[in-house]
Motif scaffolding. Structure first.
Motif, PDB file in Angstrom:
ATOM      1  N   GLN A  43       1.435   1.099   0.233  1.00  0.00           N
ATOM      2  CA  GLN A  43       2.110   0.511   1.390  1.00  0.00           C
ATOM      3  C   GLN A  43       3.072   1.521   2.011  1.00  0.00           C
ATOM      4  O   GLN A  43       3.145   1.660   3.229  1.00  0.00           O
ATOM      5  CB  GLN A  43       2.864  -0.747   0.970  1.00  0.00           C
ATOM      6  CG  GLN A  43       3.590  -1.427   2.124  1.00  0.00           C
ATOM      7  CD  GLN A  43       4.197  -2.748   1.725  1.00  0.00           C
ATOM      8  OE1 GLN A  43       3.740  -3.407   0.796  1.00  0.00           O
ATOM      9  NE2 GLN A  43       5.232  -3.152   2.426  1.00  0.00           N
ATOM     10  N   GLY A  87       0.513   4.098  13.414  1.00  0.00           N
ATOM     11  CA  GLY A  87      -0.939   4.071  13.228  1.00  0.00           C
ATOM     12  C   GLY A  87      -1.501   5.442  12.891  1.00  0.00           C
ATOM     13  O   GLY A  87      -2.421   5.567  12.074  1.00  0.00           O
ATOM     14  N   GLN A 134      -0.844   6.211   9.312  1.00  0.00           N
ATOM     15  CA  GLN A 134      -1.763   5.478   8.459  1.00  0.00           C
ATOM     16  C   GLN A 134      -3.090   6.231   8.332  1.00  0.00           C
ATOM     17  O   GLN A 134      -3.644   6.367   7.234  1.00  0.00           O
ATOM     18  CB  GLN A 134      -2.021   4.094   9.072  1.00  0.00           C
ATOM     19  CG  GLN A 134      -2.630   3.090   8.132  1.00  0.00           C
ATOM     20  CD  GLN A 134      -1.586   2.495   7.224  1.00  0.00           C
ATOM     21  OE1 GLN A 134      -0.572   2.031   7.671  1.00  0.00           O
ATOM     22  NE2 GLN A 134      -1.840   2.509   5.932  1.00  0.00           N
ATOM     23  N   LEU A 187      -0.841  -2.087   5.212  1.00  0.00           N
ATOM     24  CA  LEU A 187      -0.371  -2.487   6.535  1.00  0.00           C
ATOM     25  C   LEU A 187       0.931  -3.275   6.469  1.00  0.00           C
ATOM     26  O   LEU A 187       1.464  -3.692   7.500  1.00  0.00           O
ATOM     27  CB  LEU A 187      -1.442  -3.330   7.255  1.00  0.00           C
ATOM     28  CG  LEU A 187      -2.836  -2.713   7.366  1.00  0.00           C
ATOM     29  CD1 LEU A 187      -3.725  -3.594   8.232  1.00  0.00           C
ATOM     30  CD2 LEU A 187      -2.775  -1.305   7.923  1.00  0.00           C
ATOM     31  N   LEU A 191       3.999  -2.299   8.711  1.00  0.00           N
ATOM     32  CA  LEU A 191       3.791  -2.135  10.147  1.00  0.00           C
ATOM     33  C   LEU A 191       4.200  -3.392  10.904  1.00  0.00           C
ATOM     34  O   LEU A 191       4.181  -4.502  10.371  1.00  0.00           O
ATOM     35  CB  LEU A 191       2.323  -1.813  10.434  1.00  0.00           C
ATOM     36  CG  LEU A 191       1.739  -0.597   9.717  1.00  0.00           C
ATOM     37  CD1 LEU A 191       0.278  -0.415  10.119  1.00  0.00           C
ATOM     38  CD2 LEU A 191       2.534   0.662  10.018  1.00  0.00           C
ATOM     39  N   ARG A 204      -0.300  -3.891  13.153  1.00  0.00           N
ATOM     40  CA  ARG A 204      -1.155  -4.397  12.071  1.00  0.00           C
ATOM     41  C   ARG A 204      -2.474  -4.919  12.636  1.00  0.00           C
ATOM     42  O   ARG A 204      -3.537  -4.670  12.069  1.00  0.00           O
ATOM     43  CB  ARG A 204      -0.452  -5.526  11.303  1.00  0.00           C
ATOM     44  CG  ARG A 204       0.533  -5.056  10.288  1.00  0.00           C
ATOM     45  CD  ARG A 204       0.750  -6.076   9.184  1.00  0.00           C
ATOM     46  NE  ARG A 204       1.023  -7.411   9.648  1.00  0.00           N
ATOM     47  CZ  ARG A 204       2.228  -7.869   9.932  1.00  0.00           C
ATOM     48  NH1 ARG A 204       3.283  -7.079   9.844  1.00  0.00           N
ATOM     49  NH2 ARG A 204       2.394  -9.116  10.329  1.00  0.00           N
ATOM     50  N   MET A 207      -4.572  -1.973  13.503  1.00  0.00           N
ATOM     51  CA  MET A 207      -5.019  -1.201  12.348  1.00  0.00           C
ATOM     52  C   MET A 207      -6.103  -1.923  11.546  1.00  0.00           C
ATOM     53  O   MET A 207      -6.872  -1.275  10.822  1.00  0.00           O
ATOM     54  CB  MET A 207      -3.844  -0.860  11.447  1.00  0.00           C
ATOM     55  CG  MET A 207      -2.962   0.260  11.970  1.00  0.00           C
ATOM     56  SD  MET A 207      -3.880   1.780  12.371  1.00  0.00           S
ATOM     57  CE  MET A 207      -4.594   2.201  10.770  1.00  0.00           C
ATOM     58  N   LYS A 208      -6.198  -3.251  11.644  1.00  0.00           N
ATOM     59  CA  LYS A 208      -7.314  -3.956  10.996  1.00  0.00           C
ATOM     60  C   LYS A 208      -8.636  -3.408  11.511  1.00  0.00           C
ATOM     61  O   LYS A 208      -9.564  -3.128  10.736  1.00  0.00           O
ATOM     62  CB  LYS A 208      -7.245  -5.456  11.291  1.00  0.00           C
ATOM     63  CG  LYS A 208      -6.100  -6.193  10.647  1.00  0.00           C
ATOM     64  CD  LYS A 208      -6.156  -7.640  11.108  1.00  0.00           C
ATOM     65  CE  LYS A 208      -4.861  -8.357  10.846  1.00  0.00           C
ATOM     66  NZ  LYS A 208      -4.880  -9.728  11.409  1.00  0.00           N
ATOM     67  N   GLU A 217      -5.994 -10.178   7.352  1.00  0.00           N
ATOM     68  CA  GLU A 217      -6.484  -8.829   7.061  1.00  0.00           C
ATOM     69  C   GLU A 217      -7.802  -8.897   6.296  1.00  0.00           C
ATOM     70  O   GLU A 217      -8.776  -8.216   6.627  1.00  0.00           O
ATOM     71  CB  GLU A 217      -5.448  -8.061   6.235  1.00  0.00           C
ATOM     72  CG  GLU A 217      -4.182  -7.724   6.994  1.00  0.00           C
ATOM     73  CD  GLU A 217      -3.158  -7.010   6.113  1.00  0.00           C
ATOM     74  OE1 GLU A 217      -3.525  -6.596   4.995  1.00  0.00           O
ATOM     75  OE2 GLU A 217      -2.002  -6.863   6.549  1.00  0.00           O
TER      76      GLU A 217
END
Length: 367
Positions: free
Chosen positions: A83, A138, A141, A162, A165, A170, A173-174, A197
């Motif tokens: 994380q 992002g 990540q 995530l 974030l 989030r 980013m999924k 998610e």
């Protein structure tokens, strides 16, 4: 086909506490597998055992068919994204990504080539010389994933990556993570307490509770055909009523709720019998709105009531309806067009749903 990851009868005890209880599962090559469950259910413990940071009390862990129980963490063909991404702020992006390759003693020219390739694959070819604090959340990540993927692991473990974030990032980013998994064609094992998610990204999801897997399946299977009351209540939103079974005919039962309502539902637990305590779960989107009871004559569950609240959330807006027959407020998905698009607090409505869109299970702790 040999699974990329296979755990058999995996168990972990901490003194008298049973954190993971006889868990078995396998993950096919190139798939996105998620472990979904509330905090404290044991999902992080499973991931730490796979990575080699914790020894299992019993059971086996195999990667590409070979047991890794005696293999130290730095020798296992897995990498892990945490994380807190733990990127090195004193290094530029190229050095961050190439760190593991340098530890392996790879030649500088080969490191440069591999770092360039992986930057291209994450869609950030021009950031090699930038500093970590110059990147968006992002981008950081993706760099954290690239740092793992440049080592070409058989399995990438992602521990709630995530969680730190903001909501909008989030959501973005999924989609990014799913696209990256497909681009690398590497098996991802992802743990999260966030059902959204898991549902959006995963090929298979294991729902975990109190150290055990309640159900493994696709997002659609978990959502529409839950195996247990825990899965029905944890995955997605549901209205739920507890009561006593009055009749059972084939796969259908009638249940008298504790508030006095009579409801019909599919009996997913085929051991349920007259007199048993049980719970019914109904999704908000399974409930239909009407201005009169006659418009709902084809439904075997019908109630009249009054709108008490509007829960506006764009296309996912809902209303709460208080039945004239009492009981808890009922959450109903609001149509985006038609006569109910402007429904408001205090409006009289009728609601109905089919018994085959209800899930019914024996009530936990019932005799």
């Amino acid at each position: 086909m040999t699974p990329d990851l296979e755990c058999s009868a995996l168990t972990k005890r901490f003194d008298q506490s049973l954190a993971v209880d006889d868990v078995s599962f396998s993950v096919p090559p190139g798939s996105f597998f998620s472990i979904l469950g509330p905090s404290g259910c044991g999902k992080t413990t499973i991931m730490r055992m796979i990575a080699g940071f914790l020894p299992p009390t019993s059971g086996d862990i195999r990667i590409k068919g070979k047991s890794v129980l005696d293999v130290p963490p730095n020798k296992r063909p897995v990498n892990m994204v945490f994380q807190h991404l733990a990127l090195f702020p004193m290094m530029n992006i190229a050095d961050n990504i190439g760190y593991g390759l340098r530890r392996k003693g790879m030649a500088k020219t080969e490191i440069t080539r591999k770092v360039g390739e992986v930057l291209d694959r994450i869609g950030l070819p021009d950031i090699a010389n930038r500093k970590v604090d110059e990147l968006s959340g992002g981008q950081k990540q993706r760099v954290a994933i690239a740092r793992c993927m440049v080592l070409e692991p058989d399995v990438l473990l992602l521990d709630e990556p995530l969680g730190a974030l903001d909501l909008k990032l989030r959501e973005h980013m999924k989609i990014e993570l799913k696209a990256l998994q497909a681009a690398f064609d590497t098996t991802f094992v992802y743990i999260t307490h966030d059902q959204s998610e898991a549902l959006v990204m995963s090929d298979q999801i294991a729902v975990m509770n109190a150290g055990r897997f309640e159900q493994i399946g696709t997002a659609q299977e978990l959502y529409y055909r839950p195996d247990t009351a825990f899965v029905a209540g944890f995955v997605g939103d549901s209205n739920r009523w507890a009561g006593k079974v009055e009749t059972v005919e084939g796969g259908t039962l009638a249940l008298r709720t504790d508030g006095g309502l009579l409801m019909r539902a599919t009996a997913h637990d085929r051991t349920l019998a007259t007199g048993d305590r049980a719970e019914i779960f109904v999704r908000p989107e399974a409930i239909r709105l009407a201005r009169s009871d006659a418009d709902l004559a084809h439904f075997d569950n019908r109630l009249s009531g009054q709108v008490t609240s509007l829960l506006f959330n764009g296309a996912a807006s809902r209303i709460l309806v208080q039945s004239t027959q009492g009981g808890p407020e009922i959450e109903v998905t609001l149509p985006q067009s038609g006569e109910f698009s402007d429904v408001g607090r205090g409006d009289a409505v009728h609601i109905g749903w089919s018994g085959d869109q209800s899930n019914c299970f024996a009530l936990d702790g019932a005799a």
